[in-house]
Write a protein that holds these residues in place. Structure first.
Motif, PDB file in Angstrom:
ATOM      1  N   ILE A  54      39.569   4.846  -9.019  1.00  0.00           N
ATOM      2  CA  ILE A  54      38.283   5.445  -9.294  1.00  0.00           C
ATOM      3  C   ILE A  54      36.869   4.776  -8.879  1.00  0.00           C
ATOM      4  N   ALA A  55      36.757   3.498  -9.445  1.00  0.00           N
ATOM      5  CA  ALA A  55      35.805   2.885  -9.258  1.00  0.00           C
ATOM      6  C   ALA A  55      35.553   2.765  -7.634  1.00  0.00           C
ATOM      7  N   ALA A  56      36.851   2.528  -6.618  1.00  0.00           N
ATOM      8  CA  ALA A  56      36.691   2.586  -5.339  1.00  0.00           C
ATOM      9  C   ALA A  56      36.164   3.795  -4.839  1.00  0.00           C
ATOM     10  N   LEU A  57      36.814   4.962  -5.309  1.00  0.00           N
ATOM     11  CA  LEU A  57      36.668   6.215  -4.639  1.00  0.00           C
ATOM     12  C   LEU A  57      35.056   6.824  -5.072  1.00  0.00           C
ATOM     13  N   ALA A  58      34.938   6.313  -6.288  1.00  0.00           N
ATOM     14  CA  ALA A  58      33.493   7.036  -6.675  1.00  0.00           C
ATOM     15  C   ALA A  58      32.314   6.220  -6.343  1.00  0.00           C
ATOM     16  N   GLY A  59      32.518   4.688  -6.583  1.00  0.00           N
ATOM     17  CA  GLY A  59      31.613   3.873  -6.702  1.00  0.00           C
ATOM     18  C   GLY A  59      31.166   3.448  -5.008  1.00  0.00           C
ATOM     19  N   SER A  60      32.369   3.449  -4.067  1.00  0.00           N
ATOM     20  CA  SER A  60      31.954   3.091  -2.757  1.00  0.00           C
ATOM     21  C   SER A  60      31.995   4.104  -1.962  1.00  0.00           C
ATOM     22  N   LEU A  61      32.887   5.011  -2.307  1.00  0.00           N
ATOM     23  CA  LEU A  61      32.833   6.193  -1.245  1.00  0.00           C
ATOM     24  C   LEU A  61      32.085   7.474  -1.613  1.00  0.00           C
ATOM     25  N   ASN A  62      31.500   7.428  -2.945  1.00  0.00           N
ATOM     26  CA  ASN A  62      30.679   8.337  -3.414  1.00  0.00           C
ATOM     27  C   ASN A  62      31.094   9.887  -3.714  1.00  0.00           C
ATOM     28  N   TYR A  63      32.410   9.675  -4.115  1.00  0.00           N
ATOM     29  CA  TYR A  63      33.130  10.955  -4.391  1.00  0.00           C
ATOM     30  C   TYR A  63      32.780  11.231  -5.921  1.00  0.00           C
ATOM     31  N   ASP A  64      32.547  12.547  -6.269  1.00  0.00           N
ATOM     32  CA  ASP A  64      32.304  13.096  -7.540  1.00  0.00           C
ATOM     33  C   ASP A  64      33.499  12.613  -8.505  1.00  0.00           C
ATOM     34  N   LEU A  65      33.744  12.497  -9.714  1.00  0.00           N
ATOM     35  CA  LEU A  65      34.679  12.065 -10.489  1.00  0.00           C
ATOM     36  C   LEU A  65      35.816  13.134 -10.469  1.00  0.00           C
ATOM     37  N   VAL A  66      35.990  14.505 -10.036  1.00  0.00           N
ATOM     38  CA  VAL A  66      37.023  15.313  -9.971  1.00  0.00           C
ATOM     39  C   VAL A  66      37.611  15.100  -8.794  1.00  0.00           C
ATOM     40  N   ARG A  67      36.743  15.067  -7.683  1.00  0.00           N
ATOM     41  CA  ARG A  67      37.498  14.780  -6.181  1.00  0.00           C
ATOM     42  C   ARG A  67      38.066  13.273  -6.347  1.00  0.00           C
ATOM     43  N   ALA A  68      37.408  12.515  -6.996  1.00  0.00           N
ATOM     44  CA  ALA A  68      37.766  11.030  -7.102  1.00  0.00           C
ATOM     45  C   ALA A  68      39.137  10.876  -7.799  1.00  0.00           C
ATOM     46  N   ASN A  69      39.239  11.576  -8.826  1.00  0.00           N
ATOM     47  CA  ASN A  69      40.578  11.905  -9.693  1.00  0.00           C
ATOM     48  C   ASN A  69      41.593  12.487  -8.804  1.00  0.00           C
ATOM     49  N   ALA A  70      41.276  13.445  -8.022  1.00  0.00           N
ATOM     50  CA  ALA A  70      42.303  14.036  -7.197  1.00  0.00           C
ATOM     51  C   ALA A  70      43.067  13.334  -6.159  1.00  0.00           C
ATOM     52  N   LEU A  71      42.106  12.241  -5.475  1.00  0.00           N
ATOM     53  CA  LEU A  71      42.378  11.439  -4.628  1.00  0.00           C
ATOM     54  C   LEU A  71      43.093  10.278  -5.142  1.00  0.00           C
ATOM     55  N   LYS A  72      42.887  10.000  -6.354  1.00  0.00           N
ATOM     56  CA  LYS A  72      43.289   8.797  -7.209  1.00  0.00           C
ATOM     57  C   LYS A  72      44.730   9.212  -7.553  1.00  0.00           C
ATOM     58  N   LEU A  73      45.043  10.486  -7.677  1.00  0.00           N
ATOM     59  CA  LEU A  73      46.533  10.898  -8.017  1.00  0.00           C
ATOM     60  C   LEU A  73      47.250  11.015  -6.712  1.00  0.00           C
ATOM     61  N   VAL A  74      46.677  11.026  -5.383  1.00  0.00           N
ATOM     62  CA  VAL A  74      47.370  11.242  -4.182  1.00  0.00           C
ATOM     63  C   VAL A  74      47.964   9.581  -4.087  1.00  0.00           C
ATOM     64  N   CYS A  75      46.848   8.687  -4.388  1.00  0.00           N
ATOM     65  CA  CYS A  75      47.326   7.288  -4.319  1.00  0.00           C
ATOM     66  C   CYS A  75      48.428   7.185  -5.300  1.00  0.00           C
ATOM     67  N   THR A  76      48.297   7.412  -6.578  1.00  0.00           N
ATOM     68  CA  THR A  76      49.248   7.199  -7.545  1.00  0.00           C
ATOM     69  C   THR A  76      50.521   7.780  -7.122  1.00  0.00           C
ATOM     70  N   LEU A  77      50.886   8.848  -6.520  1.00  0.00           N
ATOM     71  CA  LEU A  77      52.080   9.427  -6.053  1.00  0.00           C
ATOM     72  C   LEU A  77      52.753   8.667  -5.205  1.00  0.00           C
ATOM     73  N   ALA A  78      51.934   8.045  -4.067  1.00  0.00           N
ATOM     74  CA  ALA A  78      52.187   7.295  -3.028  1.00  0.00           C
ATOM     75  C   ALA A  78      52.919   5.856  -3.617  1.00  0.00           C
ATOM     76  N   PHE A  79      52.155   5.318  -4.464  1.00  0.00           N
ATOM     77  CA  PHE A  79      52.683   4.010  -5.392  1.00  0.00           C
ATOM     78  C   PHE A  79      53.933   4.290  -6.119  1.00  0.00           C
ATOM     79  N   THR A  80      53.932   5.445  -6.635  1.00  0.00           N
ATOM     80  CA  THR A  80      55.042   5.378  -7.682  1.00  0.00           C
ATOM     81  C   THR A  80      56.452   6.089  -6.817  1.00  0.00           C
ATOM     82  N   SER A  81      56.022   6.903  -5.832  1.00  0.00           N
ATOM     83  CA  SER A  81      57.111   7.238  -4.982  1.00  0.00           C
ATOM     84  C   SER A  81      58.141   5.848  -4.220  1.00  0.00           C
ATOM     85  N   VAL A  82      57.325   4.946  -3.955  1.00  0.00           N
ATOM     86  CA  VAL A  82      57.756   3.797  -3.274  1.00  0.00           C
ATOM     87  C   VAL A  82      58.581   3.037  -4.412  1.00  0.00           C
TER      88      VAL A  82
END
Length: 252
Positions: free
Chosen positions: A164-192
């Motif tokens: 969230i810090a990377a997506l919101a703080g560095s890429l300026n996503y609002d918290l809703v979109r940052a959380n959505a993309l965070k979950l995509v990353c989580t899904l990728a991490f977790t799948s592996v």
């Protein structure tokens, strides 16, 4: 593990609570992991089985945000590349460095996130109307995701806060979109990770599926809350979850 009605009910409830927490912020595993171990699962099996719940929670969360047009699908691949590359580096480091490094790193990260939200709230909550940056337009964004990946590959616990810090703080996503993309990353991490755990026969499927059912229900609630809660309330929820992460790191 004793699959009594009480234990099943506890796993369903905790899975649901963790699903809400993980969609809105992160740290839901601070509830589910100790519960699985208290119910008799060894630490490695509990960790592996917990990922089943995380996988289904992330899947439902991503689908929910996508349904409401809050998922930046064109940026998924650019965001996943540095995150997963960092994840591989972190996993390699974890295989060589002593296990005693894990807890201090988790604690320092949680403390850092807590102080960041107090000292520099703009690093988490961007101003209304701010345009998000593409990863290709921000070297800081690329490196932030890369280091988030290293952390996730090394520790995993609390990686949602770092993303969230990377997506919101560095890429300026609002918290809703940052959380959505965070979950995509989580899904990728977790799948592996889950594939590795399945290969090692470490997953207790009964516990994982029960937890997953609760987590999916919680994720649906979490998406609805994320879409309707104000950014300031969401920020404070994130703050308290990171503080809870600090307490968990000190306790376990």
């Amino acid at each position: 593990m004793d699959f009594s009605l009480l234990n099943i009910a506890i796993l369903l409830v905790l899975g649901a609570i963790a699903g809400v927490i993980n969609v809105l912020a992160g740290g839901g595993s601070n509830l589910t992991l100790p519960a699985l171990m208290l119910m008799g699962l060894p630490a490695d099996v509990a960790n592996a089985s917990n990922r089943v719940g995380v996988f289904f929670q992330a899947l439902v969360g991503v689908r929910g945000f996508q349904k409401h047009n809050k998922l930046e699908t064109t940026e998924i691949v650019p965001i996943l590349i540095p995150t997963l590359v960092g994840g591989v580096v972190g996993a390699v480091l974890a295989s060589f460095l002593p296990e005693q490094w894990l807890k201090p790193l988790l604690l320092l990260t949680m403390l850092g996130m807590t102080f960041l939200m107090i000292i520099k709230p703009s690093a988490i909550v961007v101003e209304s109307g701010t345009v998000a940056k593409k990863v290709s337009q921000s070297s800081m964004g690329w490196w932030s995701l890369f280091f988030a990946g290293i952390y996730g590959g090394f520790v995993q616990a609390g990686v949602g806060f770092v993303l969230i810090a990377a997506l919101a703080g560095s890429l300026n996503y609002d918290l809703v979109r940052a959380n959505a993309l965070k979950l995509v990353c989580t899904l990728a991490f977790t799948s592996v990770a889950l594939l590795v755990f399945i290969w090692q026969s470490q997953v207790n499927w009964s516990a994982g599926i029960i937890l997953g059912i609760g987590a999916m229900a919680g994720a649906q609630v979490g998406v609805k809350l994320a879409l309707n809660i104000s950014p300031q309330h969401l920020k404070w929820f994130l703050f308290w979850m990171t503080l809870f992460g600090v307490i968990a790191a000190l306790t376990y």
